[in-house]
Enzyme design. Structure first.
Site, PDB file in Angstrom:
ATOM      1  N   GLU A   1       0.803  -1.149  -0.149  1.00 15.62           N
ATOM      2  CA  GLU A   1       0.161  -0.033  -0.099  1.00 15.62           C
ATOM      3  C   GLU A   1       1.020   1.384  -0.085  1.00 15.62           C
ATOM      4  OE1 GLU A   1      -3.086   0.175  -0.615  1.00 15.62           O
ATOM      5  OE2 GLU A   1      -3.798  -1.898   0.065  1.00 15.62           O
TER       6      GLU A   1
ATOM      7  N   ARG B   1       0.583   3.855  -3.377  1.00 18.01           N
ATOM      8  CA  ARG B   1      -0.047   5.100  -3.033  1.00 18.01           C
ATOM      9  C   ARG B   1       0.820   6.129  -2.975  1.00 18.01           C
ATOM     10  NH1 ARG B   1      -5.630   3.760   0.218  1.00 18.01           N
ATOM     11  NH2 ARG B   1      -5.672   1.669  -0.221  1.00 18.01           N
TER      12      ARG B   1
ATOM     13  N   ASP C   1      -5.311  -9.748  -7.793  1.00 17.91           N
ATOM     14  CA  ASP C   1      -5.672  -8.836  -9.179  1.00 17.91           C
ATOM     15  C   ASP C   1      -4.479  -8.175  -9.830  1.00 17.91           C
ATOM     16  OD1 ASP C   1      -5.415  -7.380  -6.840  1.00 17.91           O
ATOM     17  OD2 ASP C   1      -6.914  -6.194  -7.097  1.00 17.91           O
TER      18      ASP C   1
ATOM     19  N   GLU D   1     -12.568   0.292 -10.418  1.00 24.31           N
ATOM     20  CA  GLU D   1     -11.899  -0.667 -11.444  1.00 24.31           C
ATOM     21  C   GLU D   1     -13.244  -0.617 -12.453  1.00 24.31           C
ATOM     22  OE1 GLU D   1      -9.863  -1.576  -8.065  1.00 24.31           O
ATOM     23  OE2 GLU D   1     -11.985  -1.368  -7.863  1.00 24.31           O
TER      24      GLU D   1
END
Length: 546
Positions: free
Chosen positions: A141, A145, A271, A441
Site C-alpha cells: 500500500e 499510494r 488482481d 475498477e
C-alpha cells in the site's frame, strides 16, 4: 523521441486547459448534479475530444471531496467524512497517504489553489520518520499510494522535491526485500528501516508483484540499480514457482518463494499480479520479453480455466478456483464469484490486445480492426469487451452502483438478474458483499475502452456511474462515503472516504472526458493506484530475462 514529444504535448495541454479550470476551481461550492443536467447535451466536435461540461463536473466532485478532507483532517492518512475526523496509520504521525495519493489528480485537473496548499504540506510537514512498531506500514500500500504518488507528481510537475521524498521513502522500504526468496516482507518500519515479516512468512501474490513499476521508475530516474534489481527479484521468484496453468494462487511463502495452498482469483490478493505483467512489459517500451511471455501465459490460463458465461443472458465473468485435496496444484473446484476488483481486467485485456496482441508494432486503429491483432489479441479483445458488459450488469441495482462481490448465479430473492448478492435482500440486513466502497475498477476499464474505441457508449456508462455516485455517495456536509447496501434506497453510509476515490475513481472519470492527448496511452502506464508513469527505454540492464 515520439514518446518524449507526446509527454511534453500532454503537459502543454494540461497547461492550456488550466486557465479555464483555475476559474472553475476558485468557486467555493461544488455544483449539484441537477445544475449540470440543466445544460443541453452536446457531443464532442471531434473524436476523442474533451467533453468540458462533464469533465468539469467531475473536477467539482473532486473539490467537494478534497475540501472536506482539507477542512477536517489535513495531513491525516485517512478521512472519515461522517464524523469529520482523520486518522493516521502510525501513532507517531501520518505519512501523507491521502495528500500524496491525490496530488497528481490535482495537477491533471489544474486545481491550482488546492495543489499549492497540498504541495506546501508535503514540503513543510511530510516525514517518513514514523515508527510503526504497533501498526507497521504495509509494503504494498505504501508503494502504490505514496511512492507512486510522489513519482507521478514529479513527472507531471518536474519538481525535484517529490523525487527527493521518493528516494527517502524507497530507501526506508528496501530492507523489506531482504528475504531468502526475494519476495518482500508484508510490512516495514519506516523509522528503523526494517522489514517486518508476517508471522507465518506469508505474503499475498498481488502484494509481492505490484511494486515493480514504482521501483523501476525510480531506478531509471536515479540510476540506482538496487531499486530495480530488488523489485525484479520478486518477479523471478514467482516465475520459478509457476503452476502448470500459469495462474497464481493468492498466497506465497516469503521465506522459500513457494506458492501456498490458496485460492486462485483475480480479485483481492491476486488482481494486480496480472495487471503488472502487462504494464511491466509496456513500461520499458516492450523491451523485456519475459513479461510478455508471463502475460501471454497467464491470459491463456485465464481463458482456459476462469472465463465463464451465465446460462440465461450470457454475461461474461471471471470465476475463482479453490484448491482441492493433496493434488491442489493441478486439481481445483470452481466458485462462480466475482469481486468488483476483477473489473480492471476488462480494460487490461483490451489494452493488452492492442499492444502485446498487435500483429505489428505500428499504430492500431481506434477502434482496432481484427486483422491488426493476433489470434490471441482478438480473443483478449472480445473477452475484454464482453467482461466490461458483464461488469456493467452488476450496476443494475437500486442505486446504480455495483456491489463489492457478486455471485454469478440466479437467486430466488433476486430473480431478475443473472447474479446476486450473497445474503442480501433489499431493505434487509446489509452484508459486506452488498457495499459500494467508491471503487474505481469499472470506471478504469471504461476509460481504457473509451480511449481504445472512441465508442460514446463507454462515456455514457461512465457518466451514469458518476451520477449514481453523486446521488448516493455525496454528503451535503462535504466528502463522499461508502454505501452500505447498493440495493437499498435511501442509502446508509459507512464512515470512510477511501484515498483511491481521489486518486483513481475521480481521476479515471475525469480522464474519460478529457482530450485523449492528456496522459496518452502510448506515453504512460498507470500504476495500480492510477498514478501515471512515463514509458521509457531502460538505461539499466535487467537481470530477470528469458
Amino acid at each position: 523521441m515520439r514518446r518524449r514529444t507526446l509527454f511534453y504535448f500532454g503537459l502543454l495541454f494540461i497547461a492550456a486547459v488550466g486557465t479555464h479550470l483555475y476559474f472553475f476551481s476558485s468557486s467555493s461550492d461544488s455544483p449539484h448534479l441537477s445544475d449540470w443536467d440543466e445544460v443541453p447535451e452536446e457531443e464532442p466536435s471531434t473524436k476523442l475530444a474533451a467533453d468540458p461540461r462533464k469533465r468539469d463536473a467531475i473536477a467539482a466532485a473532486f473539490k467537494h471531496a478534497w475540501s472536506a478532507y482539507e477542512r477536517d483532517a489535513m495531513g491525516s492518512d485517512e478521512y472519515h467524512p461522517l464524523s469529520h475526523t482523520g486518522k493516521n496509520l502510525s501513532h507517531t504521525g501520518g505519512i501523507g497517504y491521502t495528500i500524496v495519493d491525490a496530488i497528481d489528480t490535482m495537477l491533471l485537473m489544474a486545481l491550482h489553489q488546492e495543489y499549492s496548499r497540498a504541495r506546501d504540506w508535503i514540503r513543510d510537514s511530510l516525514s517518513f520518520d514514523r515508527d510503526g512498531a504497533s501498526r507497521c506500514f504495509n509494503t504494498f500500500e505504501t508503494t502504490i499510494r505514496v511512492l507512486g504518488g510522489l513519482l507521478s507528481a514529479h513527472h507531471l510537475s518536474s519538481d525535484d522535491m517529490y523525487l527527493k521524498h521518493a528516494v527517502d521513502l524507497a530507501d526506508r522500504m528496501l530492507p523489506a526485500f531482504d528475504t531468502a526468496s526475494g519476495l518482500p516482507d508484508t510490512s516495514v518500519n519506516l523509522a528503523t528501516y526494517n522489514g517486518i515479516a508476517d508471522p507465518g512468512n506469508h505474503i499475498s501474490t498481488a502484494e509481492a508483484t505490484t511494486l515493480q513499476l514504482e521501483f523501476r521508475d525510480l531506478a531509471q530516474l536515479t540510476k540506482n540499480t538496487n531499486y530495480w534489481y530488488k523489485a525484479e527479484k520478486a518477479m523471478s521468484a514467482v516465475y520459478a514457482a509457476r503452476l502448470p496453468s500459469n495462474l497464481a494462487p493468492i498466497s506465497m511463502n516469503s521465506n522459500d518463494g513457494s506458492f501456498l495452498q490458496s485460492d486462485i482469483r483475480l480479485g483481492s490478493r491476486g488482481d494486480s499480479y496480472y495487471e503488472y505483467l502487462l504494464k511491466q512489459y509496456l513500461q520499458t517500451d516492450r523491451t523485456e520479453p519475459i513479461y510478455r511471455k508471463m502475460y501471454d501465459d497467464a491470459m491463456q490460463g485465464i481463458h482456459d480455466h476462469l472465463v465463464q458465461k451465465t446460462p440465461k443472458r450470457k454475461l461474461t465473468y471471471i470465476a475463482e478456483l479453490f484448491p482441492k485435496g493433496a493434488n491442489w496444484r493441478t486439481t481445483w473446484d470452481i466458485n462462480h464469484k466475482q469481486d468488483h476488483l476483477v473489473c480492471f481486467l476488462a480494460g487490461s485485456l483490451m489494452l493488452g490486445a492492442t499492444t502485446a496482441g498487435a500483429r505489428t508494432r505500428g499504430v492500431v486503429s481506434i477502434p482496432p480492426q481484427m486483422n491488426e491483432l493476433t489470434k490471441a489479441g482478438q480473443r483478449d479483445w472480445k473477452t475484454g469487451v464482453e467482461l466490461l458488459e458483464g461488469c456493467m450488469a452488476t450496476h443494475q441495482t437500486a442505486t446504480g452502483l455495483s456491489p463489492e462481490i457478486a455471485q454469478f448465479q440466479q437467486s430466488p430473492q433476486q430473480p431478475d438478474r443473472d447474479w446476486h448478492i450473497k445474503g442480501s435482500r433489499p431493505g434487509g440486513p446489509a452484508t459486506y458483499d452488498a457495499r459500494y466502497m467508491l471503487r474505481p475498477e469499472t470506471v478504469e476499464s471504461l476509460f481504457l475502452a473509451w480511449r481504445l474505441t472512441g465508442d460514446q457508449k463507454y462515456r455514457n456508462y461512465a457518466w451514469g456511474i458518476f451520477q449514481a455516485i453523486e446521488k448516493h455517495c455525496r454528503l451535503p456536509g462535504g466528502g463522499y462515503a461508502t454505501v452500505v447496501d447498493v440495493d437499498t434506497v435511501p442509502v446508509r453510509h459507512d464512515d470512510k472516504q477511501e484515498t483511491f476515490f481521489l486518486s483513481e475513481t475521480l481521476k479515471y472519470l475525469y480522464l474519460t472526458f478529457t482530450d485523449a492527448s492528456v496522459v496518452p496511452l502510448d506515453g504512460y502506464v498507470f500504476n495500480t493506484e492510477a498514478h501515471p508513469l512515463p514509458i521509457f527505454r531502460p538505461s539499466i540492464t535487467p537481470k530477470f530475462t528469458l
